[in-house]
Design a protein around this motif. Structure first.
Motif, PDB file in Angstrom:
ATOM      1  N   THR A  34      13.348   1.956   3.938  1.00  0.00           N
ATOM      2  CA  THR A  34      13.335   0.716   3.161  1.00  0.00           C
ATOM      3  C   THR A  34      14.662  -0.001   3.289  1.00  0.00           C
ATOM      4  O   THR A  34      14.716  -1.234   3.432  1.00  0.00           O
ATOM      5  CB  THR A  34      13.038   1.028   1.680  1.00  0.00           C
ATOM      6  OG1 THR A  34      11.749   1.639   1.583  1.00  0.00           O
ATOM      7  CG2 THR A  34      13.055  -0.238   0.848  1.00  0.00           C
ATOM      8  N   TRP A 163       3.545   3.044   5.952  1.00  0.00           N
ATOM      9  CA  TRP A 163       3.202   1.803   5.240  1.00  0.00           C
ATOM     10  C   TRP A 163       4.020   1.690   3.959  1.00  0.00           C
ATOM     11  O   TRP A 163       4.549   0.618   3.641  1.00  0.00           O
ATOM     12  CB  TRP A 163       1.714   1.787   4.910  1.00  0.00           C
ATOM     13  CG  TRP A 163       1.344   0.624   4.035  1.00  0.00           C
ATOM     14  CD1 TRP A 163       1.043  -0.644   4.429  1.00  0.00           C
ATOM     15  CD2 TRP A 163       1.283   0.624   2.602  1.00  0.00           C
ATOM     16  NE1 TRP A 163       0.798  -1.439   3.327  1.00  0.00           N
ATOM     17  CE2 TRP A 163       0.937  -0.691   2.203  1.00  0.00           C
ATOM     18  CE3 TRP A 163       1.484   1.604   1.629  1.00  0.00           C
ATOM     19  CZ2 TRP A 163       0.780  -1.041   0.865  1.00  0.00           C
ATOM     20  CZ3 TRP A 163       1.338   1.243   0.298  1.00  0.00           C
ATOM     21  CH2 TRP A 163       0.991  -0.049  -0.081  1.00  0.00           C
ATOM     22  N   ALA A 164       4.135   2.785   3.223  1.00  0.00           N
ATOM     23  CA  ALA A 164       4.897   2.754   1.980  1.00  0.00           C
ATOM     24  C   ALA A 164       6.369   2.452   2.247  1.00  0.00           C
ATOM     25  O   ALA A 164       7.029   1.756   1.466  1.00  0.00           O
ATOM     26  CB  ALA A 164       4.757   4.089   1.246  1.00  0.00           C
ATOM     27  N   SER A 167       6.545  -1.320   2.751  1.00  0.00           N
ATOM     28  CA  SER A 167       5.815  -2.182   1.823  1.00  0.00           C
ATOM     29  C   SER A 167       6.149  -1.916   0.367  1.00  0.00           C
ATOM     30  O   SER A 167       5.967  -2.796  -0.478  1.00  0.00           O
ATOM     31  CB  SER A 167       4.300  -2.012   2.024  1.00  0.00           C
ATOM     32  OG  SER A 167       3.927  -2.287   3.352  1.00  0.00           O
ATOM     33  N   VAL A 168       6.606  -0.719   0.026  1.00  0.00           N
ATOM     34  CA  VAL A 168       6.920  -0.356  -1.357  1.00  0.00           C
ATOM     35  C   VAL A 168       8.429  -0.406  -1.520  1.00  0.00           C
ATOM     36  O   VAL A 168       9.147   0.360  -0.869  1.00  0.00           O
ATOM     37  CB  VAL A 168       6.385   1.050  -1.696  1.00  0.00           C
ATOM     38  CG1 VAL A 168       6.779   1.445  -3.106  1.00  0.00           C
ATOM     39  CG2 VAL A 168       4.869   1.081  -1.536  1.00  0.00           C
ATOM     40  N   HIS A 169       8.932  -1.325  -2.374  1.00  0.00           N
ATOM     41  CA  HIS A 169      10.359  -1.566  -2.448  1.00  0.00           C
ATOM     42  C   HIS A 169      11.005  -1.087  -3.739  1.00  0.00           C
ATOM     43  O   HIS A 169      12.214  -0.934  -3.790  1.00  0.00           O
ATOM     44  CB  HIS A 169      10.653  -3.054  -2.262  1.00  0.00           C
ATOM     45  CG  HIS A 169      10.126  -3.584  -0.966  1.00  0.00           C
ATOM     46  ND1 HIS A 169      10.408  -3.003   0.253  1.00  0.00           N
ATOM     47  CD2 HIS A 169       9.308  -4.630  -0.691  1.00  0.00           C
ATOM     48  CE1 HIS A 169       9.796  -3.682   1.211  1.00  0.00           C
ATOM     49  NE2 HIS A 169       9.122  -4.658   0.669  1.00  0.00           N
ATOM     50  N   ALA A 173       8.326   3.091  -7.452  1.00  0.00           N
ATOM     51  CA  ALA A 173       7.174   3.048  -6.551  1.00  0.00           C
ATOM     52  C   ALA A 173       7.396   3.945  -5.338  1.00  0.00           C
ATOM     53  O   ALA A 173       6.490   4.655  -4.892  1.00  0.00           O
ATOM     54  CB  ALA A 173       6.922   1.609  -6.109  1.00  0.00           C
ATOM     55  N   SER A 174       8.620   3.942  -4.803  1.00  0.00           N
ATOM     56  CA  SER A 174       8.928   4.817  -3.675  1.00  0.00           C
ATOM     57  C   SER A 174       8.869   6.286  -4.087  1.00  0.00           C
ATOM     58  O   SER A 174       8.435   7.145  -3.314  1.00  0.00           O
ATOM     59  CB  SER A 174      10.317   4.494  -3.121  1.00  0.00           C
ATOM     60  OG  SER A 174      10.341   3.208  -2.561  1.00  0.00           O
ATOM     61  N   ALA A 177       5.308   7.216  -4.104  1.00  0.00           N
ATOM     62  CA  ALA A 177       4.811   7.368  -2.736  1.00  0.00           C
ATOM     63  C   ALA A 177       5.262   8.691  -2.129  1.00  0.00           C
ATOM     64  O   ALA A 177       4.513   9.345  -1.397  1.00  0.00           O
ATOM     65  CB  ALA A 177       5.301   6.199  -1.874  1.00  0.00           C
TER      66      ALA A 177
END
Length: 304
Positions: A34, A163-164, A167-169, A173-174, A177
């Motif tokens: 990320t 994808w995470a 897409s997951v910031h 949320a991370s 994931a």
């Protein structure tokens, strides 16, 4: 003679420890990825490489912690160090290829499918190469259907993780994931272990004695464990990596450098409705402005 397999000789201890290591490696790897895709100018390749090593080391450590609990009742199991460490190299390199593809191409369907497939096959290769490093007076056999299922789980889990990563910031949320990926990777391991059967050579009484799996594997795990700790320290001392974009950037509409295919990235300044007429707003030419006649202020003064 068929060997009696016990994959949980230490009870829930080894599965739980393996799951936690998979989550740790995934969390560090996802946050590093990320960091790279949202800040393209900040040593992108270095962050991607660190993320690859974190995920690869975490998965490899998970596998061999789980293998500490794997026993065959009639014989002792040993491990071949070169093959065991070769499986670590395979995991890091294959995961790295997938991460670099998505890190540079973004979350496009082609990049995700390609990167996820390569990464998933790398995880599966690490697992079965690590199994090939086992040494016991017998032969391992695998159920084809169950092996295929384990590879499918690895590919799906890897694709979802990539994808995470782009897409997951948010930090929470991370974290979520990484927990999901930990479940998937650990599930892939135990699915693959369910495919194993052992045919022993000769009788159980003729099996040679050897060191326990724990005494052989624990020293090998020290290096990857130390690396994961160091990677965790790097993450903790990078506020942007942990917290995401600074609050002032979110309030002002500023976001990171745009990356193709990655949601949440865009121009450095996101204009709003008020910006559209900003160039036309103000006094007419030749008319004194509202600040006319005031004494000059320091650029650090905020009292206008």
């Amino acid at each position: 003679m068929q060997g009696t397999i016990d994959g949980f000789s230490y009870g829930i201890v080894t599965p739980l420890a393996a799951f936690l290591m998979a989550c740790l490696g995934s969390a560090l790897g996802l946050r590093c990825t990320t960091r790279s895709v949202r800040n393209a100018g900040s040593f992108k390749a270095g962050w991607l490489a660190l993320g690859s090593a974190a995920i690869g080391s975490g998965i490899w450590t998970m596998h061999f912690i789980a293998m500490i609990g794997f026993t065959v009742d009639e014989v002792s199991i040993t491990y071949d160090p070169p093959i065991t460490f070769a499986s670590l190299g395979v995991a890091i390199v294959m995961v790295g290829i997938g991460i670099f593809i998505v890190g540079h191409r973004g979350a496009t369907p082609m990049a995700l499918v390609t990167g996820g497939t390569i990464t998933g096959l790398g995880v599966a290769s690490m697992h079965y190469l690590g199994m090939a490093g086992m040494r016991l007076p017998g032969t391992l056999a695998y159920d084809t259907v169950t092996v295929t299922l384990s590879v499918v789980i690895a590919v799906v889990a890897a694709t979802a993780a990539l994808w995470a990563a782009v897409s997951v910031h948010g930090f929470l949320a991370s974290l979520g994931a990484s927990l999901v990926m930990g479940v998937a990777v650990t599930g892939m391991h135990y699915t693959g272990m369910a495919a194993v059967s052992v045919h022993l050579h000769g009788s159980a009484g003729s099996a040679r004695a050897g060191e326990s799996a724990a005494s052989l594997l624990l020293p090998m795990l020290i290096g990857p464990l130390v690396f994961l700790i160091v990677a965790g320290v790097v993450v903790m001392f990078d506020p942007l990596l942990v917290m995401g974009d600074p609050e002032w950037e979110r309030r002002s509409g500023r976001v990171s450098v745009p990356v193709s295919g990655i949601p949440g990235t865009g121009p450095r300044r996101a204009p709003g409705a008020a910006d559209a007429g900003a160039q036309d707003w103000g006094p007419a030419p030749g008319t004194p402005g509202p600040g006319a006649g005031r004494e000059p202020r320091s650029p650090y003064y905020d009292g206008w």
